[in-house]
Design a protein around this motif. Sequence first.
Motif, PDB file in Angstrom:
ATOM      1  N   THR A  32       0.848  -1.183   0.000  1.00  0.00           N
ATOM      2  CA  THR A  32       0.000   0.000   0.000  1.00  0.00           C
ATOM      3  C   THR A  32       0.888   1.240   0.000  1.00  0.00           C
ATOM      4  O   THR A  32       1.784   1.362   0.834  1.00  0.00           O
ATOM      5  N   GLY A  34       1.347   5.587  -0.317  1.00  0.00           N
ATOM      6  CA  GLY A  34       0.691   6.873  -0.129  1.00  0.00           C
ATOM      7  C   GLY A  34       1.644   8.026  -0.373  1.00  0.00           C
ATOM      8  O   GLY A  34       2.870   7.864  -0.287  1.00  0.00           O
ATOM      9  N   ARG A  51      -4.132   1.362  -3.318  1.00  0.00           N
ATOM     10  CA  ARG A  51      -4.219   0.084  -2.624  1.00  0.00           C
ATOM     11  C   ARG A  51      -3.368  -0.957  -3.322  1.00  0.00           C
ATOM     12  O   ARG A  51      -3.228  -0.962  -4.532  1.00  0.00           O
ATOM     13  N   THR A  57      -7.428   4.118  -6.096  1.00  0.00           N
ATOM     14  CA  THR A  57      -6.786   5.306  -5.558  1.00  0.00           C
ATOM     15  C   THR A  57      -7.787   6.155  -4.781  1.00  0.00           C
ATOM     16  O   THR A  57      -8.997   6.091  -5.016  1.00  0.00           O
ATOM     17  N   ASN A  58      -7.281   6.923  -3.846  1.00  0.00           N
ATOM     18  CA  ASN A  58      -8.105   7.907  -3.167  1.00  0.00           C
ATOM     19  C   ASN A  58      -7.280   9.157  -2.933  1.00  0.00           C
ATOM     20  O   ASN A  58      -6.045   9.099  -2.892  1.00  0.00           O
ATOM     21  N   TYR A  59      -7.961  10.282  -2.807  1.00  0.00           N
ATOM     22  CA  TYR A  59      -7.290  11.576  -2.767  1.00  0.00           C
ATOM     23  C   TYR A  59      -7.883  12.475  -1.686  1.00  0.00           C
ATOM     24  O   TYR A  59      -9.065  12.375  -1.354  1.00  0.00           O
ATOM     25  N   LYS A  64      -8.252  16.621  -5.358  1.00  0.00           N
ATOM     26  CA  LYS A  64      -9.097  15.861  -6.290  1.00  0.00           C
ATOM     27  C   LYS A  64      -9.290  16.627  -7.593  1.00  0.00           C
ATOM     28  O   LYS A  64      -9.560  17.820  -7.596  1.00  0.00           O
ATOM     29  N   ILE A 103      -7.726   0.497   4.375  1.00  0.00           N
ATOM     30  CA  ILE A 103      -8.952   0.991   3.760  1.00  0.00           C
ATOM     31  C   ILE A 103      -8.895   2.508   3.739  1.00  0.00           C
ATOM     32  O   ILE A 103      -7.995   3.117   4.314  1.00  0.00           O
ATOM     33  N   THR A 104      -9.846   3.119   3.105  1.00  0.00           N
ATOM     34  CA  THR A 104      -9.810   4.561   2.894  1.00  0.00           C
ATOM     35  C   THR A 104      -9.629   5.335   4.194  1.00  0.00           C
ATOM     36  O   THR A 104      -8.848   6.279   4.271  1.00  0.00           O
ATOM     37  N   SER A 105     -10.338   4.929   5.239  1.00  0.00           N
ATOM     38  CA  SER A 105     -10.304   5.693   6.488  1.00  0.00           C
ATOM     39  C   SER A 105      -8.966   5.596   7.190  1.00  0.00           C
ATOM     40  O   SER A 105      -8.589   6.514   7.932  1.00  0.00           O
ATOM     41  N   ALA A 107      -5.984   4.729   5.440  1.00  0.00           N
ATOM     42  CA  ALA A 107      -4.910   5.067   4.515  1.00  0.00           C
ATOM     43  C   ALA A 107      -4.478   6.518   4.638  1.00  0.00           C
ATOM     44  O   ALA A 107      -3.396   6.879   4.177  1.00  0.00           O
ATOM     45  N   VAL A 108      -5.301   7.361   5.240  1.00  0.00           N
ATOM     46  CA  VAL A 108      -4.964   8.775   5.382  1.00  0.00           C
ATOM     47  C   VAL A 108      -4.132   9.055   6.625  1.00  0.00           C
ATOM     48  O   VAL A 108      -3.715  10.187   6.848  1.00  0.00           O
TER      49      VAL A 108
END
Length: 126
Positions: A32, A34, A51, A57-59, A64, A103-105, A107-108
């Motif tokens: 993973t 980041g 991931r 991907t998430n931003y 974004k 997970i998204t929560s 990963a930040v």
Amino acid sequence: VQLQASGGGLVQAGGSLRLSCAVSGRTVSRYTMGWFRQAPGKERTFVAGIRQSNSATNYADSVKGRFTMSRDNAKNTVYLQMNSLKPEDTAVYYCAGSERRLITSTAVMPSMYENWGQGTQVTVSS
């Protein structure tokens, strides 16, 4: 595991940069990854993540539509393409890796990443 970030520099507002993070000691497709950034006097904050399971991907909301994170498995490298840069994007950018399937929560959260690159400075002039 070693992470080597590069690609930072000085750019005018509205310009573009592409950051790279070369990974050694770990297959990047099973890691993973980041990107985080830290401005002077501020905390390190999440910018983008990818991931290991499905390359989703998430931003952060602030990037974004302007930033895109990608992965090149053959080169064992991840990238952060930054377009439409703004002065508020000025910071030291760090790549980070985790063996966890975040997970998204989570990963930040910087604390979820075990390995960090050395950082590369991005300066956006107005």
